[in-house]
Design a protein around this motif. Structure first.
Motif, short mmCIF file in Angstrom:
data_model
loop_
_atom_site.label_atom_id
_atom_site.label_comp_id
_atom_site.label_asym_id
_atom_site.label_seq_id
_atom_site.Cartn_x
_atom_site.Cartn_y
_atom_site.Cartn_z
N VAL A 82 0.82 -1.10 -0.12
CA VAL A 82 0.08 0.04 0.16
C VAL A 82 0.90 1.18 0.05
O VAL A 82 1.33 1.58 1.06
CB VAL A 82 -1.02 0.15 1.12
CG1 VAL A 82 -1.84 1.23 1.28
CG2 VAL A 82 -1.91 -1.26 1.30
N ARG A 83 1.00 1.95 -1.12
CA ARG A 83 1.97 3.05 -1.36
C ARG A 83 1.23 4.27 -1.29
O ARG A 83 0.02 4.59 -1.51
CB ARG A 83 2.64 2.74 -2.55
CG ARG A 83 3.28 1.56 -2.57
CD ARG A 83 4.30 1.34 -4.10
NE ARG A 83 5.04 2.28 -4.13
CZ ARG A 83 6.24 2.14 -3.77
NH1 ARG A 83 6.80 1.16 -3.01
NH2 ARG A 83 7.34 3.03 -3.70
N ASN A 84 2.00 5.45 -1.05
CA ASN A 84 1.66 6.75 -1.00
C ASN A 84 2.04 7.40 -2.39
O ASN A 84 3.23 7.38 -2.87
CB ASN A 84 2.55 7.45 0.28
CG ASN A 84 1.87 9.01 0.15
OD1 ASN A 84 1.66 9.62 -0.85
ND2 ASN A 84 1.83 9.62 1.39
N ILE A 85 1.13 7.52 -3.31
CA ILE A 85 1.38 7.97 -4.66
C ILE A 85 2.27 9.29 -4.70
O ILE A 85 3.20 9.45 -5.43
CB ILE A 85 0.40 7.95 -5.55
CG1 ILE A 85 0.60 8.25 -7.10
CG2 ILE A 85 -0.85 9.10 -5.00
CD1 ILE A 85 -0.64 7.95 -7.95
N ALA A 86 2.05 10.20 -3.49
CA ALA A 86 2.73 11.30 -3.58
C ALA A 86 4.20 11.22 -3.61
O ALA A 86 5.11 11.77 -4.27
CB ALA A 86 1.99 12.34 -2.69
N TYR A 96 4.16 17.03 -7.22
CA TYR A 96 3.12 16.29 -6.90
C TYR A 96 2.11 17.33 -6.36
O TYR A 96 2.28 18.19 -5.46
CB TYR A 96 3.11 15.37 -5.89
CG TYR A 96 2.02 14.84 -5.39
CD1 TYR A 96 1.17 13.79 -6.13
CD2 TYR A 96 1.26 15.35 -4.14
CE1 TYR A 96 -0.34 13.31 -5.55
CE2 TYR A 96 0.09 14.69 -3.74
CZ TYR A 96 -0.81 13.76 -4.60
OH TYR A 96 -1.89 13.40 -3.96
N HIS A 97 0.62 17.25 -6.81
CA HIS A 97 -0.52 18.04 -6.17
C HIS A 97 -1.69 16.91 -6.70
O HIS A 97 -1.56 16.17 -7.30
CB HIS A 97 -0.54 19.37 -6.56
CG HIS A 97 -1.14 19.40 -8.13
ND1 HIS A 97 -0.29 19.46 -9.26
CD2 HIS A 97 -2.47 19.70 -8.73
CE1 HIS A 97 -1.01 19.70 -10.19
NE2 HIS A 97 -2.37 19.86 -10.00
N ALA A 98 -2.70 17.23 -5.65
CA ALA A 98 -4.03 16.49 -5.87
C ALA A 98 -5.11 17.27 -5.98
O ALA A 98 -5.08 18.57 -5.37
CB ALA A 98 -4.10 15.51 -4.76
N GLU A 99 -6.14 17.04 -6.70
CA GLU A 99 -7.42 17.85 -6.92
C GLU A 99 -8.49 16.81 -6.57
O GLU A 99 -8.59 15.83 -6.81
CB GLU A 99 -7.70 18.33 -8.13
CG GLU A 99 -6.78 19.33 -8.74
CD GLU A 99 -7.05 19.83 -10.08
OE1 GLU A 99 -7.98 19.34 -10.67
OE2 GLU A 99 -6.43 20.60 -10.53
N VAL A 100 -9.46 17.11 -5.34
CA VAL A 100 -10.66 16.50 -4.76
C VAL A 100 -11.59 16.83 -5.64
O VAL A 100 -12.12 18.28 -5.71
CB VAL A 100 -10.79 16.70 -3.49
CG1 VAL A 100 -11.92 16.11 -3.01
CG2 VAL A 100 -9.36 16.38 -2.66
N LEU A 101 -12.15 16.08 -6.31
CA LEU A 101 -13.52 16.08 -7.17
C LEU A 101 -14.96 15.77 -6.43
O LEU A 101 -15.70 16.48 -6.65
CB LEU A 101 -13.38 15.18 -8.31
CG LEU A 101 -12.26 15.36 -9.26
CD1 LEU A 101 -12.47 14.31 -10.60
CD2 LEU A 101 -11.98 16.70 -9.96
N VAL A 102 -14.79 14.82 -5.47
CA VAL A 102 -16.00 14.25 -4.78
C VAL A 102 -15.32 14.11 -3.23
O VAL A 102 -14.37 13.52 -3.14
CB VAL A 102 -16.59 13.27 -5.29
CG1 VAL A 102 -17.72 12.89 -4.47
CG2 VAL A 102 -17.07 13.41 -6.71
N ALA A 172 -3.35 15.68 2.76
CA ALA A 172 -3.03 14.23 3.25
C ALA A 172 -3.45 13.06 2.35
O ALA A 172 -4.52 13.25 1.42
CB ALA A 172 -3.81 14.08 4.41
N ASN A 173 -2.71 12.00 2.37
CA ASN A 173 -2.73 10.70 1.42
C ASN A 173 -4.03 10.08 2.11
O ASN A 173 -3.82 9.73 3.29
CB ASN A 173 -1.62 9.97 1.36
CG ASN A 173 -1.73 8.84 0.29
OD1 ASN A 173 -2.02 7.84 0.91
ND2 ASN A 173 -1.65 8.96 -0.89
N SER A 174 -4.95 9.67 1.20
CA SER A 174 -6.05 9.01 1.92
C SER A 174 -5.40 7.58 2.46
O SER A 174 -6.00 7.27 3.48
CB SER A 174 -7.12 8.48 0.70
OG SER A 174 -6.70 7.99 -0.32
N SER A 175 -4.69 6.72 1.88
CA SER A 175 -4.20 5.46 2.19
C SER A 175 -3.28 5.56 3.72
O SER A 175 -3.47 4.86 4.35
CB SER A 175 -3.30 4.67 1.57
OG SER A 175 -4.10 4.37 0.26
N ASP A 176 -2.44 6.58 3.58
CA ASP A 176 -1.87 6.86 4.77
C ASP A 176 -2.69 7.26 5.80
O ASP A 176 -2.35 6.64 7.09
CB ASP A 176 -0.53 8.12 4.64
CG ASP A 176 0.50 7.57 3.71
OD1 ASP A 176 0.59 6.24 3.24
OD2 ASP A 176 1.23 8.31 3.35
#
Length: 245
Positions: A82-86, A96-102, A172-176
């Motif tokens: 289970v990895r942290n993609i960031a 790296y950056h993330a966009e939350v759609l829902v 925050a990374n969801s898996s972490d």
């Protein structure tokens, strides 16, 4: 007393900055060794070392007789963990950056039937659908520089992780986060090639004709399914691998 970095490392940093800032695009040629040695006032041997290391790191591609080019990156990560993609993206020398759609709460009956089935696989959850009252849904696009690399659709059992929806998943990374709240006991995953849907094509900025790789994972803690996640990847820019033994 400060220690100045070796010249070849400064050259590497400058090349990476130009790539990350879009000065040199994927597939484009970078200046010659002679031009770089003049720019940095160093020997060609020093420039050669910087270019050689970046080529070994798959950032650059050196073509005999043609020059040195920004490599077309195929992101390549082991899928068993289970990895942290960031972290993976940053280790590959990309921003790296993330966009939350829902990001919302759903009744269990509102989630797709196939996801319900996956939640009910565990012994404790399989007794009754009432054992799961509400589920969080997040849809997140993960970017390497400005390139959408992964589209994450995640459902989380809020009975087990009540504060999941309070988090900022651009930071925050969801898996972490989940692993920090509930210990990982077991899980299973599948990887399959799928036809793209309009939603996924838009999220990954790919044509409808391009296939996608789907990593589906179910994670269990304390005998119950905590999360079901679909992670979609553009087939042209991602591959999975691992080591045996």
């Amino acid at each position: 007393m400060s220690t100045r970095k070796p010249a070849y490392q400064l050259i590497k940093a400058e090349i990476l900055a130009n790539i990350h800032n879009g000065v040199w695009q994927v597939g484009s040629a970078i200046p010659t060794e002679i031009a770089l040695s003049e720019q940095f006032s160093v020997s060609r041997m020093t420039v050669n070392r910087a270019l050689k290391e970046l080529a070994e790191e798959k950032v650059l591609e050196r073509r005999q007789g043609s020059g040195t080019f920004v490599a077309q990156k195929h992101f390549n990560h082991t899928f068993v963990e289970v990895r942290n993609i960031a972290h993976d993206i940053q280790e590959d020398h990309h921003g790296y950056h993330a966009e939350v759609l829902v990001q919302k709460e759903l009744d269990f009956a509102e989630i797709p039937q196939d996801i319900q089935v996956q939640f009910l696989k565990s012994k404790k959850n399989s007794k009754s659908k009432k054992s799961i009252k509400s589920v969080a849904l997040v849809s997140i696009v993960h970017f390497a520089d400005d390139l959408p690399l992964q589209f994450e659709e995640r459902w989380v059992n809020l009975d087990l992780v009540a504060d999941f929806l309070e988090q900022d998943f651009t930071q925050a990374n969801s898996s972490d986060f989940l692993m920090s709240r509930v210990p990982l006991e077991s899980g299973e995953y599948t990887i399959s090639a799928q036809q793209v849907t309009t939603e996924i094509a838009q999220a990954l900025a790919i044509p409808m004709t391009e296939p996608v790789l789907l990593l589906n994972r179910v994670t269990v803690s304390q005998g119950q399914v905590v999360t079901v996640v679909n992670m979609w990847h553009a087939g042209s820019r991602y591959q999975f691998s691992g080591k045996l033994g």
